[in-house]
Design a protein around this motif. Structure first.
Motif, PDB file in Angstrom:
ATOM      1  N   ARG A 342       0.928  -1.322   0.017  1.00 45.60           N
ATOM      2  CA  ARG A 342       0.013   0.078   0.046  1.00 45.60           C
ATOM      3  C   ARG A 342       0.766   1.315   0.116  1.00 45.60           C
ATOM      4  O   ARG A 342       0.287   2.186  -0.587  1.00 45.60           O
ATOM      5  CB  ARG A 342      -1.041   0.126   1.124  1.00 45.60           C
ATOM      6  CG  ARG A 342      -1.877  -1.125   0.862  1.00 45.60           C
ATOM      7  CD  ARG A 342      -3.099  -0.972   1.988  1.00 45.60           C
ATOM      8  NE  ARG A 342      -4.009   0.049   1.756  1.00 45.60           N
ATOM      9  CZ  ARG A 342      -4.691   1.050   2.250  1.00 45.60           C
ATOM     10  NH1 ARG A 342      -4.242   1.170   3.475  1.00 45.60           N
ATOM     11  NH2 ARG A 342      -5.283   1.944   1.848  1.00 45.60           N
ATOM     12  N   LYS A 349      -4.947   4.718  -3.319  1.00 46.43           N
ATOM     13  CA  LYS A 349      -5.281   6.247  -3.352  1.00 46.43           C
ATOM     14  C   LYS A 349      -4.829   6.846  -2.212  1.00 46.43           C
ATOM     15  O   LYS A 349      -4.677   8.242  -2.394  1.00 46.43           O
ATOM     16  CB  LYS A 349      -7.079   5.943  -3.552  1.00 46.43           C
ATOM     17  CG  LYS A 349      -7.584   7.528  -3.726  1.00 46.43           C
ATOM     18  CD  LYS A 349      -8.504   7.553  -4.754  1.00 46.43           C
ATOM     19  CE  LYS A 349      -9.412   8.897  -4.558  1.00 46.43           C
ATOM     20  NZ  LYS A 349      -8.667   9.877  -3.965  1.00 46.43           N
ATOM     21  N   ASP A 379       6.997  -2.394   0.462  1.00 42.45           N
ATOM     22  CA  ASP A 379       7.304  -1.892  -0.940  1.00 42.45           C
ATOM     23  C   ASP A 379       6.894  -0.415  -0.847  1.00 42.45           C
ATOM     24  O   ASP A 379       5.871  -0.043  -0.634  1.00 42.45           O
ATOM     25  CB  ASP A 379       6.454  -2.564  -1.888  1.00 42.45           C
ATOM     26  CG  ASP A 379       6.810  -2.341  -3.425  1.00 42.45           C
ATOM     27  OD1 ASP A 379       7.838  -2.728  -3.916  1.00 42.45           O
ATOM     28  OD2 ASP A 379       6.010  -1.500  -4.148  1.00 42.45           O
ATOM     29  N   ASP A 411      10.862   0.800  -4.728  1.00 38.91           N
ATOM     30  CA  ASP A 411      10.295   0.293  -5.940  1.00 38.91           C
ATOM     31  C   ASP A 411      10.139   1.297  -6.969  1.00 38.91           C
ATOM     32  O   ASP A 411       9.439   2.428  -6.735  1.00 38.91           O
ATOM     33  CB  ASP A 411       8.621  -0.089  -5.738  1.00 38.91           C
ATOM     34  CG  ASP A 411       7.871  -0.620  -6.773  1.00 38.91           C
ATOM     35  OD1 ASP A 411       8.144  -0.414  -8.032  1.00 38.91           O
ATOM     36  OD2 ASP A 411       6.573  -1.217  -6.565  1.00 38.91           O
ATOM     37  N   ASN A 432      13.410  -2.883  -6.310  1.00 37.46           N
ATOM     38  CA  ASN A 432      12.427  -3.468  -7.132  1.00 37.46           C
ATOM     39  C   ASN A 432      12.317  -2.329  -8.310  1.00 37.46           C
ATOM     40  O   ASN A 432      11.663  -1.231  -8.337  1.00 37.46           O
ATOM     41  CB  ASN A 432      11.214  -3.408  -6.175  1.00 37.46           C
ATOM     42  CG  ASN A 432      10.007  -4.010  -7.000  1.00 37.46           C
ATOM     43  OD1 ASN A 432      10.222  -4.813  -7.947  1.00 37.46           O
ATOM     44  ND2 ASN A 432       8.754  -3.892  -6.417  1.00 37.46           N
ATOM     45  N   ASP A 499      10.814 -12.275 -10.399  1.00 31.37           N
ATOM     46  CA  ASP A 499       9.498 -11.980 -10.386  1.00 31.37           C
ATOM     47  C   ASP A 499       8.837 -12.442 -11.613  1.00 31.37           C
ATOM     48  O   ASP A 499       9.033 -11.768 -12.816  1.00 31.37           O
ATOM     49  CB  ASP A 499       9.072 -10.497 -10.245  1.00 31.37           C
ATOM     50  CG  ASP A 499       7.376 -10.102 -10.019  1.00 31.37           C
ATOM     51  OD1 ASP A 499       6.599 -11.070 -10.685  1.00 31.37           O
ATOM     52  OD2 ASP A 499       7.267  -9.133  -9.547  1.00 31.37           O
ATOM     53  N   SER A 540      -1.641  -8.863  -6.392  1.00 32.70           N
ATOM     54  CA  SER A 540      -2.973  -8.375  -6.647  1.00 32.70           C
ATOM     55  C   SER A 540      -3.202  -7.727  -8.361  1.00 32.70           C
ATOM     56  O   SER A 540      -4.284  -7.553  -8.492  1.00 32.70           O
ATOM     57  CB  SER A 540      -2.915  -6.806  -6.106  1.00 32.70           C
ATOM     58  OG  SER A 540      -2.807  -7.016  -4.645  1.00 32.70           O
ATOM     59  N   ASN A 541      -1.943  -7.954  -8.784  1.00 32.27           N
ATOM     60  CA  ASN A 541      -1.962  -7.846 -10.421  1.00 32.27           C
ATOM     61  C   ASN A 541      -3.154  -8.735 -11.144  1.00 32.27           C
ATOM     62  O   ASN A 541      -3.539  -8.425 -11.879  1.00 32.27           O
ATOM     63  CB  ASN A 541      -0.796  -7.921 -11.119  1.00 32.27           C
ATOM     64  CG  ASN A 541       0.270  -6.617 -10.662  1.00 32.27           C
ATOM     65  OD1 ASN A 541       0.331  -6.332  -9.479  1.00 32.27           O
ATOM     66  ND2 ASN A 541       1.537  -6.741 -11.237  1.00 32.27           N
ATOM     67  N   PHE A 544      -6.704  -7.253 -11.341  1.00 37.00           N
ATOM     68  CA  PHE A 544      -7.265  -5.918 -11.571  1.00 37.00           C
ATOM     69  C   PHE A 544      -8.427  -5.960 -12.335  1.00 37.00           C
ATOM     70  O   PHE A 544      -8.671  -6.748 -13.214  1.00 37.00           O
ATOM     71  CB  PHE A 544      -6.054  -5.127 -12.520  1.00 37.00           C
ATOM     72  CG  PHE A 544      -5.125  -4.678 -11.803  1.00 37.00           C
ATOM     73  CD1 PHE A 544      -5.284  -3.416 -10.672  1.00 37.00           C
ATOM     74  CD2 PHE A 544      -3.714  -4.906 -11.733  1.00 37.00           C
ATOM     75  CE1 PHE A 544      -4.476  -3.056  -9.951  1.00 37.00           C
ATOM     76  CE2 PHE A 544      -2.771  -4.459 -11.071  1.00 37.00           C
ATOM     77  CZ  PHE A 544      -2.872  -3.382 -10.191  1.00 37.00           C
ATOM     78  N   ARG A 551     -11.764 -10.032  -5.795  1.00 36.71           N
ATOM     79  CA  ARG A 551     -10.309  -9.778  -5.786  1.00 36.71           C
ATOM     80  C   ARG A 551      -9.627 -10.531  -4.807  1.00 36.71           C
ATOM     81  O   ARG A 551      -8.561 -11.043  -4.884  1.00 36.71           O
ATOM     82  CB  ARG A 551      -9.958  -8.070  -5.963  1.00 36.71           C
ATOM     83  CG  ARG A 551     -10.343  -7.276  -7.105  1.00 36.71           C
ATOM     84  CD  ARG A 551      -9.421  -6.138  -7.098  1.00 36.71           C
ATOM     85  NE  ARG A 551      -8.121  -6.298  -7.455  1.00 36.71           N
ATOM     86  CZ  ARG A 551      -7.022  -5.273  -7.633  1.00 36.71           C
ATOM     87  NH1 ARG A 551      -7.684  -4.154  -7.602  1.00 36.71           N
ATOM     88  NH2 ARG A 551      -5.864  -5.448  -7.659  1.00 36.71           N
TER      89      ARG A 551
HETATM   90  N1  THG Z   1       6.064  -7.075  -9.226  1.00 37.23           N
HETATM   91  C1  THG Z   1       6.982  -6.097  -8.629  1.00 37.23           C
HETATM   92  N2  THG Z   1       6.506  -4.935  -8.153  1.00 37.23           N
HETATM   93  C2  THG Z   1       5.577  -4.462  -8.253  1.00 37.23           C
HETATM   94  C3  THG Z   1       4.398  -5.294  -8.800  1.00 37.23           C
HETATM   95  C4  THG Z   1       4.769  -6.398  -9.174  1.00 37.23           C
HETATM   96  N3  THG Z   1       5.075  -3.282  -7.597  1.00 37.23           N
HETATM   97  C5  THG Z   1       3.611  -2.597  -8.022  1.00 37.23           C
HETATM   98  C6  THG Z   1       2.445  -3.532  -7.935  1.00 37.23           C
HETATM   99  N4  THG Z   1       2.879  -4.753  -8.744  1.00 37.23           N
HETATM  100  C7  THG Z   1       2.466  -4.363  -6.565  1.00 37.23           C
HETATM  101  N5  THG Z   1       1.571  -3.608  -5.998  1.00 37.23           N
HETATM  102  C8  THG Z   1       0.395  -3.165  -5.899  1.00 37.23           C
HETATM  103  C9  THG Z   1      -0.240  -2.287  -5.094  1.00 37.23           C
HETATM  104  C10 THG Z   1      -1.497  -1.826  -4.949  1.00 37.23           C
HETATM  105  C11 THG Z   1      -2.460  -2.860  -6.045  1.00 37.23           C
HETATM  106  C12 THG Z   1      -1.969  -3.610  -6.937  1.00 37.23           C
HETATM  107  C13 THG Z   1      -0.446  -3.854  -6.781  1.00 37.23           C
HETATM  108  C14 THG Z   1      -3.958  -2.446  -5.879  1.00 37.23           C
HETATM  109  N6  THG Z   1      -4.385  -1.383  -5.508  1.00 37.23           N
HETATM  110  C15 THG Z   1      -5.848  -1.219  -5.556  1.00 37.23           C
HETATM  111  C16 THG Z   1      -6.309  -0.823  -7.094  1.00 37.23           C
HETATM  112  O1  THG Z   1      -5.580  -0.331  -7.686  1.00 37.23           O
HETATM  113  O2  THG Z   1      -7.535  -1.097  -7.121  1.00 37.23           O
HETATM  114  C17 THG Z   1      -6.177   0.281  -4.911  1.00 37.23           C
HETATM  115  C18 THG Z   1      -6.256  -0.038  -3.454  1.00 37.23           C
HETATM  116  C19 THG Z   1      -6.339   1.549  -2.678  1.00 37.23           C
HETATM  117  O3  THG Z   1      -6.649   2.607  -3.205  1.00 37.23           O
HETATM  118  O4  THG Z   1      -6.109   1.377  -1.381  1.00 37.23           O
HETATM  119  O5  THG Z   1      -4.502  -3.370  -6.458  1.00 37.23           O
HETATM  120  O6  THG Z   1       3.979  -7.247  -9.786  1.00 37.23           O
HETATM  121  N7  THG Z   1       8.154  -6.745  -8.498  1.00 37.23           N
END
Ligand code: THG
Length: 606
Positions: A342, A349, A379, A411, A432, A499, A540-541, A544, A551
């Motif tokens: 986060r 956000k 991160d 990152d 990263n 990764d 989390s990717n 999406f 999710r």
């Molecule tokens: N590999 C590596 N680094 C990375 C990624 C990866 N860094 C960025 C990302 N991918 C991993 N971090 C996130 C952080 C948040 C979300 C997804 C990946 C996420 N956030 C919500 C959204 O966008 O819908 C928002 C939540 C909010 O607003 O609180 O899903 O793959 N090495």
């Protein structure tokens, strides 16, 4: 004549005793120090009264020390500035080494070679508290190191370290000095564990080891602050987990205030007895005495252990990252290591809004929330279009270093952002990330920084053709990156984290139906073919574009199968990950079918 490193392999090396205690005993006058304003500047004695310094060296060599330390503990510009001597740093360091070398040579024989260790103290500034900038500190150490090495030091001893960021600055300066001279001497780094059980800034000994171990240092240990009794638990930690020989140089007990003077109570026999235990039972290989130890302490110490061979240690080395405070392994049981997602301008956000308002305390609070969420690392990403990423990262990382307990994952895709961040982190960070999108350029830019600042690195399976889609292609890219990092840049395999990246399964796009499976299979292949490396996923990717509940379910199920394939680490919102038994049967099965491409369109719609 044998070198320091040769002797280190063969026998216990005995350092000398306290320099300050000895000089005090000589009852020097202000004139001896070169005038009233220099009174107490021990480092200036190499100019004003070299015979006093020679006497210290002679006495300890007579007592049987293999190594004497130069009178240069504070002979760097940062400290000398307090005496208006900043511009004499090179000269005083050079002289200190020259004097010690001359005396050592007088005592040296092929049977018992004597060495000179260039003493490099902690200065009076703590970079983690913002007293001084990393690069300024490094420059000061570089100059001192050059004086010491050119004056004849056989080894450099960065000692009495209280802030690991200070130690990292010293090592940076020393490496610069070696590169300039095209020659290196062995390096010892030694931290000071206070009576409370950590370094002054709160660093646990295991965290200090994690931060320093990636560097090209030859010996790691501890000195000062307490006597051997108080050190024994920490010595045990070092001896059981450090891949490098262990150094211990205690005070003659904890100083007691007697009539306004520090008084040290540990007798020579007691010191020798403790140290014999450290050497014989725990496997310490370099010993000596710090504050309050005398010629007699060193005589008895040398008699007790000087002739022994180092004990073979069984070490349990665990590849880890660390913060200024604590160490965290790169693989845990049960897996995975959780990395809070986060604190990312693109991932939250809230974070983005706080960044826009420059609410640094709010951002620190998010870092602390990651701890409460159960994350093991955080991160941190400040990439936000229209803002200055370097400046923002500086503000964030400077605060995270001392206010967030977790190791930091930097990152960023920008080499300058990465380097500025590394200059603010006392722990061992993780970068990263790197990839092959623009050929080898990013690796050439970033991997040397990892080496220089002792960081691990995450490598994405992306090459000139883009993000790899099949497991085989992901493996091929991982192997290519492994070869570059390990063979060209001498990274250790355990500091590489791969990764295998996934596209979202939430788009419904035909092209990506196998994305999750390929990512999982790639983890299996990489763990099999490159067993020493670690694996990671931004979990989390995968989801999406789906609803919040779906999710959480899909992320959790995907993570479950990735772990089965050997995943070590996961970037997640830690508190939102559910164990499978907490997900209802239907959701679990639907997610499984989605990941393994067993779905039919009607089912997803339903
Ligand atoms: N590999 C590596 N680094 C990375 C990624 C990866 N860094 C960025 C990302 N991918 C991993 N971090 C996130 C952080 C948040 C979300 C997804 C990946 C996420 N956030 C919500 C959204 O966008 O819908 C928002 C939540 C909010 O607003 O609180 O899903 O793959 N090495």
């Amino acid at each position: 004549m044998k070198s320091f490193l040769e002797v280190l392999k063969e026998k216990i090396i005995v350092f000398d005793g306290a320099t300050g205690t000895h000089l005090q005993g000589q009852n020097l006058t202000a004139d001896d120090f070169g005038g009233e304003y220099l009174n107490g500047c021990n480092e200036y004695l190499v100019i004003s009264k070299p015979s006093a310094v020679e006497l210290v060296h002679k006495d300890y060599l007579e007592a049987g020390a293999d190594v004497i330390e130069t009178d240069s503990f504070g002979s760097m510009s940062i400290v000398l500035a307090e005496y208006n001597l900043a511009d004499r740093a090179y000269e005083l360091s050079f002289k200190a080494a020259q004097i010690a070398k001359r005396v050592a040579n007088d005592f040296s024989t092929p049977d018992k070679p004597r060495f000179v260790a260039g003493s490099m103290g902690p200065t009076t500034k703590l970079p983690s508290l913002g007293h001084i900038k990393f690069k300024d500190m490094a420059k000061s150490y570089q100059e001192q190191a050059r004086g010491l090495v050119e004056g004849g030091a056989d080894v450099l001893c960065v000692e009495t370290c209280q802030d690991i960021l200070q130690t990292k600055a010293a090592l940076y300066g020393i490496v610069e000095c070696f590169e300039e001279a095209r020659r290196r001497v062995p390096i010892i780094t030694s931290v000071t564990v206070e009576a409370m059980g950590t370094l002054l800034l709160g660093t646990e000994i295991s965290a200090a080891l994690t931060s320093l171990e990636p560097y090209d240092v030859d010996v790691i240990g501890m000195n000062c602050a307490t006597g051997p009794a108080e050190m024994s638990e920490h010595v045990r930690v070092l001896c059981s987990s450090s891949p490098k020989p262990v150094f211990v140089m205690p005070n003659a007990g904890i100083p007691e205030n007697v009539g306004g003077h520090a008084h040290y109570k540990l007798t020579p026999a007691e010191l020798a007895q403790y140290m014999t235990h450290f050497v014989k039972d725990l496997g310490v290989s370099v010993v000596g005495g710090c504050c309050g130890t005398t010629k007699e302490h060193i005589r008895q110490l040398a008699n007790a252990v000087g002739g022994l061979a180092p004990k073979h240690r069984e070490i349990d080395f665990v590849p880890s990252a660390s913060s200024l405070y604590q160490t965290a392994s790169l693989s845990i049981n049960p897996p995975p290591v959780l990395i809070g997602e986060r604190t990312n301008a693109n991932g939250s956000k809230l974070f983005k809004d706080l960044l826009a308002k420059e609410d640094w305390e709010g951002i620190v609070a998010m870092g602390r929330d990651a701890v409460k969420d159960g994350a093991h690392m955080a991160d941190v990403c400040a990439a936000y279009v229209g803002r200055n990423e370097v400046q923002d990262m500086r503000e964030i990382i400077y605060r995270f270093n001392t206010q967030v307990q977790l190791p930091i994952v930097i990152d960023s895709t920008e080499a300058n952002v990465i380097e500025e961040s590394l200059q603010l982190i006392g722990g061992k960070a993780i970068i990263n990330s790197i990839n092959l999108e623009d050929g080898e350029k990013r690796i050439d830019d970033v991997v040397p920084l990892c080496k220089k600042y002792g960081a691990a690195v995450i490598a994405l399976t992306i090459d000139e053709q883009g993000m790899a889609k099949t497991a085989e292609k992901k493996l091929a890219i991982a192997k290519r990156i492994f070869d570059l990092c390990v063979n060209k840049y001498k990274m250790r395999p355990h500091d590489l984290i791969f990764d295998t990246l996934t596209f979202t399964l939430g788009s419904g796009d035909e092209e990506f139906r196998r994305a999750g499976m390929e990512t999982i299979e790639a983890i299996r292949l990489i763990k099999k073919e490159l067993p020493a490396v670690k694996t990671i996923l931004g979990v989390s990717n995968i989801s999406f574009g789906l609803s919040a509940h779906m999710r959480h379910v899909l992320n959790s199920v995907f993570l479950h199968y990735a772990i089965e394939a050997g995943l070590d680490m996961a970037i997640v919102h830690a508190s939102k990950i559910m164990p499978l038994y907490k997900i209802d049967e239907k959701g679990r099965e639907l997610a499984r079918q989605l990941i393994f491409d067993e779905r039919r369109y009607e089912e997803v719609a339903a």
